[in-house]
Design an enzyme around this catalytic site. Structure first.
Site, PDB file in Angstrom:
ATOM      1  N   HIS A 161       0.533  -0.734   0.279  1.00 21.64           N
ATOM      2  CA  HIS A 161       0.274  -0.010   0.259  1.00 21.64           C
ATOM      3  C   HIS A 161       0.940   1.515   0.030  1.00 21.64           C
ATOM      4  CE1 HIS A 161      -3.997  -2.108   2.128  1.00 21.64           C
ATOM      5  NE2 HIS A 161      -3.662  -1.634   0.940  1.00 21.64           N
ATOM      6  N   CYS A 209      -2.450   3.261   8.886  1.00 20.11           N
ATOM      7  CA  CYS A 209      -3.132   1.999   8.231  1.00 20.11           C
ATOM      8  C   CYS A 209      -4.390   2.002   9.725  1.00 20.11           C
ATOM      9  CB  CYS A 209      -2.971   1.099   8.112  1.00 20.11           C
ATOM     10  SG  CYS A 209      -1.213   0.612   7.012  1.00 20.11           S
TER      11      CYS A 209
HETATM   12  N1  ARG Z   1      -3.751  -7.079   6.841  1.00 20.91           N
HETATM   13  C1  ARG Z   1      -4.418  -5.888   5.565  1.00 20.91           C
HETATM   14  C2  ARG Z   1      -4.586  -6.616   3.935  1.00 20.91           C
HETATM   15  O1  ARG Z   1      -3.536  -7.088   3.901  1.00 20.91           O
HETATM   16  C3  ARG Z   1      -3.354  -4.973   6.823  1.00 20.91           C
HETATM   17  C4  ARG Z   1      -3.561  -3.415   5.953  1.00 20.91           C
HETATM   18  C5  ARG Z   1      -2.595  -2.256   5.917  1.00 20.91           C
HETATM   19  N2  ARG Z   1      -3.291  -0.906   5.731  1.00 20.91           N
HETATM   20  C6  ARG Z   1      -2.732  -0.076   4.874  1.00 20.91           C
HETATM   21  N3  ARG Z   1      -3.518   1.075   5.485  1.00 20.91           N
HETATM   22  N4  ARG Z   1      -1.658  -0.861   4.991  1.00 20.91           N
HETATM   23  O2  ARG Z   1      -4.906  -6.049   3.373  1.00 20.91           O
END
Ligand code: ARG
Length: 698
Positions: free
Chosen positions: A167, A263
């Protein structure tokens, strides 16, 4: 200024229940519930002290709902809802949607199957000048134009390259005052260039891998405060120097799911700046592909190269040919984050035979040569495939097709010709960009498309019998070409002589199977040494032992020919009476020897001016039906570069790398044989004599 507002979700049901990013691997059900709650509270209180925090209800079965950054992207009173890439998280969508609706936001939803993961992948510049949007893992490039339109903002697309930073918010954090905290290695080169163009060096705060894997860039910033899991001393100093104050709050239990401070929060008050305007540099165009798209792998190759090149695609329609011989066609919408990337991707698609849809066809773009021997930037680089360019609405075939050249167009009586860089003259019009160019790739009939690589002694895949089979084919081909008065060119390296191939090659020449011979100084020297002194590099060819003083033999051979003036003179004077080059002279087979830095002597025949040598080679391969490349990497590749598609290439080398390099023309026209060249030649001659004397017993 009123306090910013954040949305969080208590971790009641938080856990690692599945694996959708590399952090989750090996961490199934590893997070401690108590510690997670404690750490989440830690973050909650830091934020609560300075800002307003809203909460959304946790839901059983949705462990990642805590990562509210992925709810959507907010700007003013508008939100673009997330469409999760992984089905594991798609169940979160209705809960977030409901929350936004209840709060009175205008909710936008992307088309189905167009993933976008909200503020996880889209971060507003803190001055509100533009939106940074990530793509590559979770969000699709094609979602960016929607963001631009709905949020009326400029969108800068950044391509993520490291799956640990899947991300944008895991490796990129815009800070107040136009500062940027980020991990440059997570992005491709093009994105880094864009970042550097938008953010002056004095405002960039690049972090190293150690901070990056502690999720230092996954930080929450308001005013001069930066909240994160953990920062190195160095990073703290660096931020302090520009007046930021770091608050560390451990979030290790959430790192196990691939998330941290940023996050776990979503900023739901993002002020709208007036000077914004919608724009996304994302470009799109539609191309058509035709052929045996599936079974030749053309479709997957095309789609892969679009993605690898930094673009994205949508298959608009695909028509699958039903019969074995019927071709398929596909229409593909290609998107790229910018004009540059689009041109790079398009150039490669053109080389695979993609054509622009008729409505979008344009004439070629031309630019004049300003300096002799130098093409305009952005010139189109040719391939071996027949190419056409569009001039005044007409498709004109390019003459003198070869690879790695520029195309020169003369307008009045439209013609187009391949020219090497060094041949370009000032004022000549050169094709630039990617408009109005197409390559003509005729679909190979199904049967012919078997893999054409044979290996013997080499890559272990093949058997002696397979080499025999390919030799049978080549012998058949050679005989046919000779009988039809065709042209075979042999490119040979000195190994032909060392491996005892000399007698076989001379026989091929005598029997009229060779119409030109290309090589370097070495093959001629070793051939002549053997003819004059019976040794090859000082080794007796009969006994296989070194001869005393033999290491000087090759120089003596050179010296002898130099005294005569040339190889032909040596033959004429009766000095040279056998060997490959003797046969060439006797049978009027032209040869060209291209020099190199390591050449001893050289022989008077060796062309030490390489530009002249390239021209001689190019001249000699003109009209060739088949080129037989025998153990000479440099000369074979050099020849391959000047040979257009349509000429059969047979490359024999003990080194599979050389063979692969030449057979990746990806067509039936090139056959690679990994074997000892002496052995190959002996089999070939044997097979040819079988064909010549069909009734002889034995
Ligand atoms: N386990 C989640 C995923 O893989 C973590 C999300 C993390 N969020 C972020 N905005 N980076 O989607």
């Amino acid at each position: 200024m009123s306090s910013p507002r954040f949305l969080m979700c208590p971790p009641d049901y938080y856990d690692v229940d599945y694996v959708i990013n590399p952090w989750m691997e090996g961490n199934l059900h590893k997070p401690s519930r108590d510690r997670a709650v404690e750490q989440w509270q830690g973050l909650f209180h830091v934020l609560k002290d300075h800002t307003i925090v809203d909460l959304i209800d946790p839901q059983p079965g949705l462990p990642d709902l805590v990562f509210t950054a992925n709810a959507g992207l907010v700007l003013g009173d508008t939100v673009v809802l997330s469409r999760f890439f992984h089905k594991e998280r798609q169940g979160e969508e209705p809960y977030f949607k409901q929350w936004f609706a209840e709060q009175g936001y205008t909710v936008h939803e992307l088309p189905k199957d167009l993933p976008f993961e909200g503020a996880g992948d889209a971060l507003l510049d803190r001055e509100g000048r533009w939106l940074w949007a990530g793509y590559g893992f979770r969000s699709e490039l094609d979602s960016h134009p929607y963001l631009a339109k709905w949020l009326d903002t400029e969108v800068l697309s950044l391509r993520l390259m490291d799956e640990r930073f899947y991300h944008l918010d895991t490796c990129f954090c815009p800070l107040s005052g136009g500062y940027l905290l980020y991990y440059p290695l997570a992005f491709d080169a093009y994105s880094n260039r864009m970042i550097e163009m938008r953010v002056p060096e004095s405002k960039r705060i690049p972090v190293g891998e150690a901070d990056a894997v502690n999720f230092a860039c996954n930080a929450v910033n308001f005013e001069q405060t930066v909240v994160m899991n953990k920062a190195s001393e160095e990073l703290k100093q660096r931020l302090l120097a520009v007046n930021f104050h770091i608050v560390e709050t451990p979030l290790t239990e959430f790192l196990k799911a691939g998330g941290a401070a940023k996050c776990l929060t979503l900023r739901v008050t993002e002020p709208v700046r007036v000077e914004r305007h919608a724009s996304a540099a994302v470009q799109a165009r539609t191309v058509r592909l035709e052929g045996h798209l599936l079974d030749s792998g053309l479709i997957s190759r095309s789609l892969d190269l679009i993605v690898e090149g930094g673009g994205s695609f949508q298959v608009l329609n695909f028509h699958l040919g039903e019969q074995r011989q019927s071709t398929s066609s596909a229409e593909i919408k290609v998107s790229a984050p910018s004009q540059d990337v689009m041109e790079e991707v398009m150039a490669q698609l053109i080389d695979l035979g993609a054509v622009t849809s008729p409505q979008q066809e344009q004439d070629v773009q031309l630019e004049a040569v300003a300096q002799a021997g130098v093409a305009p930037d952005d010139f189109y680089v040719t391939t071996i495939y027949p190419t056409e360019v569009r001039i005044h609405d007409q498709w004109v075939r390019v003459q003198g097709q070869r690879m790695d050249a520029a195309i020169v167009v003369s307008q009045d009586q439209p013609t187009a010709t391949c020219k090497l860089l060094r041949e370009l003259e000032p004022g000549e019009q050169v094709v630039i960009g990617v408009e109005g160019i197409r390559t003509v790739r005729k679909p190979e009939a199904r049967e012919q498309r078997a893999t054409q690589e044979f290996s013997f002694m080499g890559a272990g895949v093949s058997s002696e019998r397979r080499v025999e089979l390919v030799v049978e084919q080549i012998a058949w081909e050679l005989r046919k070409i000779r009988d039809q008065g065709g042209k075979v060119v042999v490119v040979a390296g000195p190994v032909v002589i060392h491996t005892g191939g000399s007698e076989h090659l001379t026989q091929l020449i005598r029997q009229g199977h060779v119409q030109a011979l290309l090589g370097g100084n070495a093959i001629a020297v070793h051939d002549i040494e053997q003819a004059l002194l019976g040794t090859s590099l000082g080794v007796d060819m009969q006994q296989g032992v070194s001869v005393r003083g033999g290491h000087r033999h090759h120089l003596k051979a050179i010296n002898t020919i130099r005294r005569c003036g040339s190889i032909a003179q040596a033959v004429k004077q009766g000095v040279l009476t056998s060997g490959v080059f003797y046969e060439c002279v006797r049978h009027g087979v032209p040869f060209s020897l291209a020099g190199s830095i390591r050449d001893d002597g050289p022989l008077p025949d060796t062309q030490m001016d390489l530009i002249a040598a390239q021209a001689e080679y190019a001249h000699l391969i003109q009209g060739a039906d088949l080129i037989l490349m025998l153990s000479s990497m440099l000369h074979a590749i050099g020849t391959g570069n000047m040979t257009p598609a349509g000429v059969k290439l047979v490359c024999v080398d003990i080194n599979p790398a050389v063979v692969t390099k030449l057979s990746d023309r990806g067509s039936v026209e090139s056959v690679g044989v990994v074997t000892d060249v002496g052995l190959f030649l002996s089999l070939l001659v044997q097979q040819l004599s079988k064909l010549d004397r069909p009734y002889s017993i034995k």
